[in-house]
Design a protein around this motif. Structure first.
Motif, PDB file in Angstrom:
ATOM      1  N   LYS A 172      26.807  27.663   1.347  1.00 57.54           N
ATOM      2  CA  LYS A 172      27.555  26.425   1.109  1.00 57.54           C
ATOM      3  C   LYS A 172      26.668  25.236   1.473  1.00 57.54           C
ATOM      4  CE  LYS A 172      32.095  28.396   2.220  1.00 57.54           C
ATOM      5  NZ  LYS A 172      33.283  28.274   3.110  1.00 57.54           N
ATOM      6  N   SER A 225      21.250  30.487   9.700  1.00 58.99           N
ATOM      7  CA  SER A 225      21.991  29.876   8.607  1.00 58.99           C
ATOM      8  C   SER A 225      22.097  30.855   7.442  1.00 58.99           C
ATOM      9  CB  SER A 225      21.270  28.606   8.153  1.00 58.99           C
ATOM     10  OG  SER A 225      21.863  28.082   6.993  1.00 58.99           O
ATOM     11  N   SER A 232      35.188  16.817  11.411  1.00 57.52           N
ATOM     12  CA  SER A 232      35.604  18.187  11.744  1.00 57.52           C
ATOM     13  C   SER A 232      35.306  19.190  10.642  1.00 57.52           C
ATOM     14  CB  SER A 232      37.105  18.209  12.069  1.00 57.52           C
ATOM     15  OG  SER A 232      37.858  17.722  10.968  1.00 57.52           O
ATOM     16  N   SER A 233      35.298  18.743   9.391  1.00 59.35           N
ATOM     17  CA  SER A 233      35.028  19.661   8.283  1.00 59.35           C
ATOM     18  C   SER A 233      33.592  20.184   8.296  1.00 59.35           C
ATOM     19  CB  SER A 233      35.301  18.971   6.941  1.00 59.35           C
ATOM     20  OG  SER A 233      34.466  17.837   6.783  1.00 59.35           O
ATOM     21  N   TYR A 234      32.712  19.540   9.089  1.00 62.43           N
ATOM     22  CA  TYR A 234      31.316  19.973   9.146  1.00 62.43           C
ATOM     23  C   TYR A 234      31.155  21.333   9.841  1.00 62.43           C
ATOM     24  CZ  TYR A 234      29.959  15.166   7.877  1.00 62.43           C
ATOM     25  OH  TYR A 234      29.799  13.973   7.235  1.00 62.43           O
ATOM     26  N   LYS A 235      32.194  21.799  10.519  1.00 72.48           N
ATOM     27  CA  LYS A 235      32.084  23.082  11.216  1.00 72.48           C
ATOM     28  C   LYS A 235      31.842  24.229  10.240  1.00 72.48           C
ATOM     29  CE  LYS A 235      37.117  23.820  11.427  1.00 72.48           C
ATOM     30  NZ  LYS A 235      38.271  23.974  12.352  1.00 72.48           N
ATOM     31  N   LYS A 236      32.150  24.002   8.955  1.00 76.34           N
ATOM     32  CA  LYS A 236      31.902  25.024   7.940  1.00 76.34           C
ATOM     33  C   LYS A 236      30.469  24.948   7.399  1.00 76.34           C
ATOM     34  CE  LYS A 236      36.737  25.130   6.434  1.00 76.34           C
ATOM     35  NZ  LYS A 236      37.665  24.936   5.281  1.00 76.34           N
ATOM     36  N   THR A 237      29.817  23.833   7.644  1.00 76.97           N
ATOM     37  CA  THR A 237      28.413  23.641   7.225  1.00 76.97           C
ATOM     38  C   THR A 237      27.692  22.950   8.376  1.00 76.97           C
ATOM     39  OG1 THR A 237      29.092  21.577   6.148  1.00 76.97           O
ATOM     40  CG2 THR A 237      28.851  23.518   4.738  1.00 76.97           C
ATOM     41  N   LYS A 238      27.484  23.665   9.457  1.00 79.34           N
ATOM     42  CA  LYS A 238      27.041  23.060  10.709  1.00 79.34           C
ATOM     43  C   LYS A 238      25.528  22.902  10.846  1.00 79.34           C
ATOM     44  CE  LYS A 238      27.345  27.571  13.020  1.00 79.34           C
ATOM     45  NZ  LYS A 238      27.994  28.320  14.133  1.00 79.34           N
ATOM     46  N   SER A 277      24.445  22.820   5.611  1.00 84.36           N
ATOM     47  CA  SER A 277      24.655  24.142   5.047  1.00 84.36           C
ATOM     48  C   SER A 277      25.268  25.049   6.103  1.00 84.36           C
ATOM     49  CB  SER A 277      23.313  24.720   4.560  1.00 84.36           C
ATOM     50  OG  SER A 277      23.456  26.055   4.144  1.00 84.36           O
ATOM     51  N   ASN A 278      25.844  26.158   5.644  1.00 84.34           N
ATOM     52  CA  ASN A 278      26.336  27.156   6.578  1.00 84.34           C
ATOM     53  C   ASN A 278      25.189  28.102   6.919  1.00 84.34           C
ATOM     54  OD1 ASN A 278      26.269  28.374   4.051  1.00 84.34           O
ATOM     55  ND2 ASN A 278      28.062  29.643   4.441  1.00 84.34           N
TER      56      ASN A 278
END
Length: 293
Positions: free
Chosen positions: A108, A104, A138-144, A292-293
């Motif tokens: 973000k 990680s 789907s937006s969670y892919k930026k903070t997986k 978080s990313n």
């Protein structure tokens, strides 16, 4: 600003009026005692937890029934209540495939799971595991990565312990495998507070079919407060046992609720025959996640 109100609702009182079954849980290979093992009377909402030294005591009149022993890292065992003086659990054998671990970055963050409800209630939920479902977006892919979990508690004991679970979702929508390979046992401070626990070291990725987070009350001696209560009519004194911490709940609208009790998962849905697909109002534990990313 909406005033936040807290209601403490004690809905479960445990009295020592049943037969007591005592025993100890050990690792079948090393012989070492196993702490915090989940122990259930099969198909009943009666349970207990092994102490730090592996010993346990369960109040039940179901001497002829089966007890279920389970904890992360060991194979589940079902055994007759009359044969539990010493229970040996076999360590799980994990077959690890070659994987690529990505770290990680942590630049973000987003917090998910907050409710608009400003009124909280605290229940003594007994030995069951209550869960909260976090759907995947789907937006969670930026903070997986799941960086932190928070849980709202009320405790009259300093450093009371509680176990937190993270489950994947199976094809039927039920909680399935645990995402951690060891128990995640944490302590909470005395009073009413939001407790935040770091998960960064696990590199836990948010599953694309959603995530269940549940909490399990540990029915152990250091979490217990006893109080003698005398019936004024019969003059009989009994001991009331209360285990802390209490977890606070929101009253929210949901399609379902999953609870682990009696050694199995139970699903609650809307019972309205006219509109079975309609949502229902439930008490859901106040749990949030930071991704978080």
């Amino acid at each position: 600003m909406i005033e936040k109100r807290l209601f403490l609702v004690l809905i479960l009182v445990n009295f020592s009026v049943l037969a007591q079954i005592k025993g100890i849980v050990r690792d079948s290979l090393s012989g070492k005692p196993i702490p915090y093992v989940n122990i259930w009377v099969e198909n009943e909402n009666i349970g207990s937890t092994s102490e730090e030294n592996g010993t346990f005591l369960i109040n039940t009149s179901a001497i002829g029934k089966q007890l279920i022993f389970s904890t992360l890292g060991y194979e589940k065992k079902i055994i007759k209540a009359s044969s539990v003086m010493e229970v040996n659990l076999k360590p799980m054998a994990y077959s690890l495939n070659e994987v690529v671990i990505s770290k990680s970055i942590g630049t973000k963050e987003i917090e998910i799971g907050k409710s608009k409800t400003e009124i909280y209630q605290a229940f003594d939920n007994g030995p069951k595991i209550d869960t909260k479902f976090f759907p995947y977006i789907s937006s969670y892919k930026k903070t997986k990565y799941v960086k932190q979990v928070s849980i709202y508690t009320d405790s009259k004991i300093e450093n009371a312990s509680i176990k937190i679970h993270f489950y994947t979702v199976d094809s039927n929508g039920f909680p399935a495998e645990e995402l951690l390979d060891k128990d995640f046992v944490v302590t909470v401070k005395k009073g009413t507070r939001i407790n935040r626990f770091d998960l960064a070291k696990f590199n836990l990725k948010f599953p694309k079919n959603g995530l269940f987070v549940g909490f399990e009350k540990l029915l152990i001696e250091r979490n217990k407060i006893e109080k003698s209560i005398t019936d004024l009519n019969t003059n009989i004194t009994q001991v009331q046992k209360t285990y802390f911490p209490f977890v606070l709940y929101n009253y929210v609208e949901r399609e379902f609720l999953y609870t682990f009790s009696g050694g199995k998962w139970n699903k609650q849905t809307n019972q309205n025959e006219r509109d079975p697909s309609a949502k229902m109002m439930i008490n859901e534990p106040v749990i949030t996640l930071i991704l978080s990313n």
